[in-house]
Write an enzyme that holds these catalytic residues in place. Sequence first.
Site, short mmCIF file in Angstrom:
data_model
loop_
_atom_site.label_atom_id
_atom_site.label_comp_id
_atom_site.label_asym_id
_atom_site.label_seq_id
_atom_site.Cartn_x
_atom_site.Cartn_y
_atom_site.Cartn_z
N HIS A 107 40.46 29.32 36.08
CA HIS A 107 39.63 30.38 36.64
C HIS A 107 38.36 30.44 35.82
CE1 HIS A 107 38.15 34.49 37.40
NE2 HIS A 107 38.68 34.31 38.59
N GLY A 153 33.80 31.16 35.73
CA GLY A 153 32.85 32.22 36.00
C GLY A 153 32.50 32.36 37.46
N LEU A 154 32.63 31.28 38.23
CA LEU A 154 32.31 31.35 39.66
C LEU A 154 33.55 31.28 40.53
CD1 LEU A 154 29.07 29.20 39.89
CD2 LEU A 154 29.30 31.68 39.77
N GLY A 155 34.72 31.48 39.97
CA GLY A 155 35.91 31.54 40.80
C GLY A 155 37.00 30.59 40.37
N TRP A 156 38.03 30.52 41.21
CA TRP A 156 39.14 29.62 40.96
C TRP A 156 38.73 28.18 41.22
CZ3 TRP A 156 43.39 30.61 38.39
CH2 TRP A 156 43.82 31.94 38.28
N LYS A 182 35.84 23.95 44.12
CA LYS A 182 35.38 25.13 43.39
C LYS A 182 34.80 26.13 44.37
CE LYS A 182 32.50 26.46 39.50
NZ LYS A 182 31.54 26.00 38.50
N ASP A 237 24.34 26.68 30.63
CA ASP A 237 25.60 27.10 29.99
C ASP A 237 26.32 25.95 29.31
OD1 ASP A 237 27.53 28.95 29.24
OD2 ASP A 237 28.71 28.65 31.05
#
Length: 729
Positions: free
Chosen positions: A153, A155-158, A179, A282
């Site tokens: 999991h 930062g933008l989802g599973w 993603k 990031d």
Amino acid sequence: MNDKCQEPDCTGTYAADGFCDECGAQRSAAPAVLSASTQPATSSSRASQRTGTSSSRSTGRRTARGGLGAGMVDVPPVPLRDPASAVMAHPEVPEKRRFCGRCESPVGRSRDGKPGRTEGFCPSCRTPFSFEPRLKGGDRVGGRYEVLGCLAHGGLGWIYLARDTNVSDTVADRWVVLKGLIDTGDPDAALAAIAERRFLVSVSHPNIVTIHDLVEHPDPKTGVPVSYIVMEYIGGRSLRDVALDHRRAAGGPLPLPQVLAYALEVLPALGYLHGRDLIYCDFKPDNVIQAEEQLKLIDLGGVRRADDQESAIYGTPGYKAPEIGVEAPDVSTDLYTVGRSMAVLSFDFSGFTSTYEYSLPPVSAVPLFAQEESYHRLLRRTTHSDPARRFGSAADLVDQVTGVLREVLSAADGQARAALSTYFTPERRTFGTDDPSDGDASGVPIDLGAGALLPSPEPASLLAALPLPLPDPGDPSTPLLAALVGAEPADVVRALGDQDLPGISAKLALALARTEAGDPATARAELDALDPLEWRVPYYRGLIALAARDIAAAVREFDAVYDAVPGEPAVRLALGVAVELAGDAGAAARRYERVWRVDRSFVSAAFGLARARVALGQRTLALSTLDEVPENSSHRVAAQLAAVRIELSGGDTVAAGRRLAAVRLDPYNRARWQVALLQSTLDKKPRADREVRVALEKAYREFAAQVQDRPARIELVDRANAVRPRTWV
């Protein structure tokens, strides 16, 4: 089970994946987890931590084994992993990592003994949230991608593992990563996904995860189409996990050469993005996967265009630059994250997300900093609080990381790793290598009194000896300088002095020529008018300070250049001689030694190191340094004569004689040095035996035979008679 981290002095707690949320250490006997472990996910001002996975398949210029190590470091390969083993058995997001995607308020937390909700509305801003996987094993997305389960999991989802069913059964399965979004109602996440659709499909680099496809699949509850990015799957481990594995096995951080090799592998990937006006945003060890001997940059969810002023900004506490949230990300903030990642991987960086979130620990707290000064300076510039003082490009950082790596390796094993610099000329003239007696044909004997060694170089002579910065090829004045190569300083001043010179290279050359022509004041004034952040300016100021015998100023200027280009041996050489002239033998020895170890063409560094070691009382080490000057070097004789002086200063006339006998000298200098050696022996032992006096008498007479000046010859004969042993007949 106790969730408090068991590492010494750590105040963190273990997350559901078994890793501490502060120091990153793994709980002992933790279960197998995804190679790219995740961290708490947030957006905008509270930076997010995200993870993805990508493929083990090599593309582009790399072979299956890759080229990791820059040809200098043997980086242990990471074996490929069975994709099915990476799937989470019970996918869930720990409560302490559940935050609203819009206002960052805690959501889904326990209350009154009841577990927190995994779906609902933020109590602060009423934004819907969901931490439930949208897909389950067996789902088919886009008509061709069969889902196996959740990987992580982020930062933008599973993130899901899937199999491409369109690949023929006659070939191996192609595993991919799907993603999606944290929540289809989260506008920041939606914008990030749209941004990925817009340009990431065209990204193609061997060290960046490949995006195969963009597909949609209806949300199982709402029926609203959800977009998924289809990426290659990499079956290795994240650099974060590689570091944790090494810590468990070896009890410490990764070896510095390995960390530098990692940086050299990923920086071109960031440079590729920057060349396309994209900012990664990031970068961190979690987002780089090593598979066998290749690295892949994954999780492109935070990538944005350089001119994007609207999209949410993603970053990770402890890695993101201090100006993020106030200013938009750019090349300098990306390089900042690389510096922070190197720091986290290379030493025990406790408190990097708290006490030292935007700084480095003091040298006293990090033994590696004291041992590897150039690396410390590299990190200081890469993570400088002022973006203008960081490196300007990934290529610039690659150059300096490479130089630091060469230095570190050569210091460790003694093997030279010289390379042509793209920043500096070679040493233009050796300094401090001439014997004080060299070239004297007057017939005066050499004085080898106690402590008579090679003197330090004259400061003014260094102006014509030290390396010079190379002109910038892109500077419009560089072609003009090519026509002035070899010209006298006065001619250079006449050619350049009255022109409105474009660029900076000609201005620097003019300042040097003015100094050599005897006008350092005008040169300093012209340099003071140039950009102080241009590292070549303080270098030339240092040269001018040496010419003016302002040694303290020279030390300051060269030290500033060392901060700017820490991978350049030429700068360490200049700083070494400056601190030697300032009387700091210890600092001089450290700089000279690192130059000499990495590049044996800097013979001045060997002599400087020998002088510094003698000043420190390290005669044996000084002798070993001079012995390292190669047999085929034009300075080999000078090095051995310097060694003779050192042996005599220590009172070892036997060793001095043995060394002198092995030096190739012409008859005049052979006789002159023989006189000096035997006279020194007699001076130290006035009651020396008959053999010494007989040998010295003979040496004086042989020396006299080589001297052309009649009065000097008579004087030498008189000396021979004076030392003759007394006889009764």
